[in-house]
Design an enzyme around this catalytic site. Structure first.
Site, mmCIF file in Angstrom:
data_model
loop_
_atom_site.group_PDB
_atom_site.id
_atom_site.type_symbol
_atom_site.label_atom_id
_atom_site.label_comp_id
_atom_site.label_asym_id
_atom_site.label_seq_id
_atom_site.Cartn_x
_atom_site.Cartn_y
_atom_site.Cartn_z
ATOM 1 N N ASP A 9 39.976 43.360 47.896
ATOM 2 C CA ASP A 9 39.514 44.205 46.805
ATOM 3 C C ASP A 9 37.982 44.098 46.767
ATOM 4 O O ASP A 9 37.394 43.171 47.328
ATOM 5 C CB ASP A 9 40.138 43.701 45.499
ATOM 6 C CG ASP A 9 39.588 44.399 44.283
ATOM 7 O OD1 ASP A 9 39.573 45.645 44.281
ATOM 8 O OD2 ASP A 9 39.170 43.705 43.331
ATOM 9 N N ASP A 11 35.669 45.545 43.652
ATOM 10 C CA ASP A 11 35.122 45.374 42.308
ATOM 11 C C ASP A 11 35.707 44.143 41.623
ATOM 12 O O ASP A 11 36.922 43.930 41.602
ATOM 13 C CB ASP A 11 35.430 46.615 41.463
ATOM 14 C CG ASP A 11 34.566 47.789 41.851
ATOM 15 O OD1 ASP A 11 33.390 47.804 41.455
ATOM 16 O OD2 ASP A 11 35.059 48.678 42.574
ATOM 17 N N ASP A 180 41.258 40.460 42.243
ATOM 18 C CA ASP A 180 41.253 39.928 40.878
ATOM 19 C C ASP A 180 42.309 40.565 39.983
ATOM 20 O O ASP A 180 42.569 40.066 38.896
ATOM 21 C CB ASP A 180 39.883 40.153 40.228
ATOM 22 C CG ASP A 180 39.637 41.629 39.947
ATOM 23 O OD1 ASP A 180 39.576 42.413 40.915
ATOM 24 O OD2 ASP A 180 39.552 42.006 38.759
HETATM 25 MG MG MG Z 1 39.034 44.394 41.311
#
Ligand code: MG
Length: 248
Positions: A9, A11, A180
């Protein structure tokens, strides 16, 4: 025994999206002659996060987020400005502002020497490609899959199919998805049948009934060892909670 293909990922995993958004909102508001208050940043982030959760559910497309978040923002904050103008200035700001988290470049350098790296991101192509270019990330990543460009988003298996095709179909058992967001990264990776690593620097608690990650790390510096050893005996199912991603 190691993971030999890593799907990242972007961001809030590698990139300080909060700082990028704050600078971009300041630039966007200045375009229409306004200053930015903390309340407005909170409102924007709440509206944006809710819209990206809708992307995860498949009820809107990533491209629709680009302007619609400013339609809603202007309505809520009673700002009399053109949402398209604000959205354009905001996207330019997202491209220009924000850095990798401290230590992320060193970790990427280490793992890129041991594994193939793909980025799988729910975001806008114009934003993510500008950031990747500005930060020189193509030195580490051989594949870049961006939801707005391909029309599907995490956690859908369709976006993982595209990443795997671009990687020439690596064995799933050798792949690790790192991110996240439980709702997009962990749910998506586990649903696709690959191992997952939940990046959880805030130490958010596990909640029953949510997605379960294969591994959990509090810092990216834990990643190279995890990749080399597949977590050894320390890795156990972790996860839970609700969808929480907020992206570009
Ligand atoms: Mg993310």
């Amino acid at each position: 025994m190691s993971y030999t293909t890593l799907l990242f990922d972007f961001d809030h995993t590698l990139f300080d999206t909060d700082a990028s958004e704050a600078a971009a909102l300041t630039a966007s508001m200045a375009t229409v002659g306004l200053s930015t208050t903390p309340e407005e940043l909170d409102a924007y982030q709440r509206i944006n996060a809710a819209m990206w959760r809708d992307v995860e559910r498949g009820t809107i497309t990533p491209l629709e987020v680009r302007t619609e978040r400013f339609v809603r923002f202007c309505a809520e904050r009673r700002i009399d400005a053109d949402p398209v103008v604000m959205a354009d200035a905001f996207v330019a700001g997202l491209c220009d502002h924000g850095e990798l988290y401290e230590g992320a470049a060193e970790v990427l350098h280490l793992v890129a020497g041991r594994a193939r790296l793909a980025m799988v991101t729910n975001g806008l192509g114009e934003v993510q490609r500008a950031r990747v270019a500005r930060l020189g990330m193509d030195r580490w990543f051989e594949v870049l899959v961006i939801s707005a460009e391909v029309g599907v988003a995490k956690p859908s298996p369709a976006i993982f199919d595209l990443a795997f095709a671009a990687l020439a179909d690596p064995a799933k058992v050798d792949c690790l998805m790192i991110g996240d967001s439980l709702g997009s990264d962990i749910l998506g990776g586990s649903g696709y049948g690959i191992a997952t690593c939940w990046y959880n620097p805030a130490g958010r608690p596990v909640v029953d009934g949510g997605p379960r990650a294969t591994h959990e790390i509090a810092s990216l510096v834990e990643l190279p060892t995890l990749v080399d050893t597949r977590g050894g005996q320390a890795g156990g199912p972790r996860g839970g909670g609700t969808s929480d991603s907020a992206v570009a």
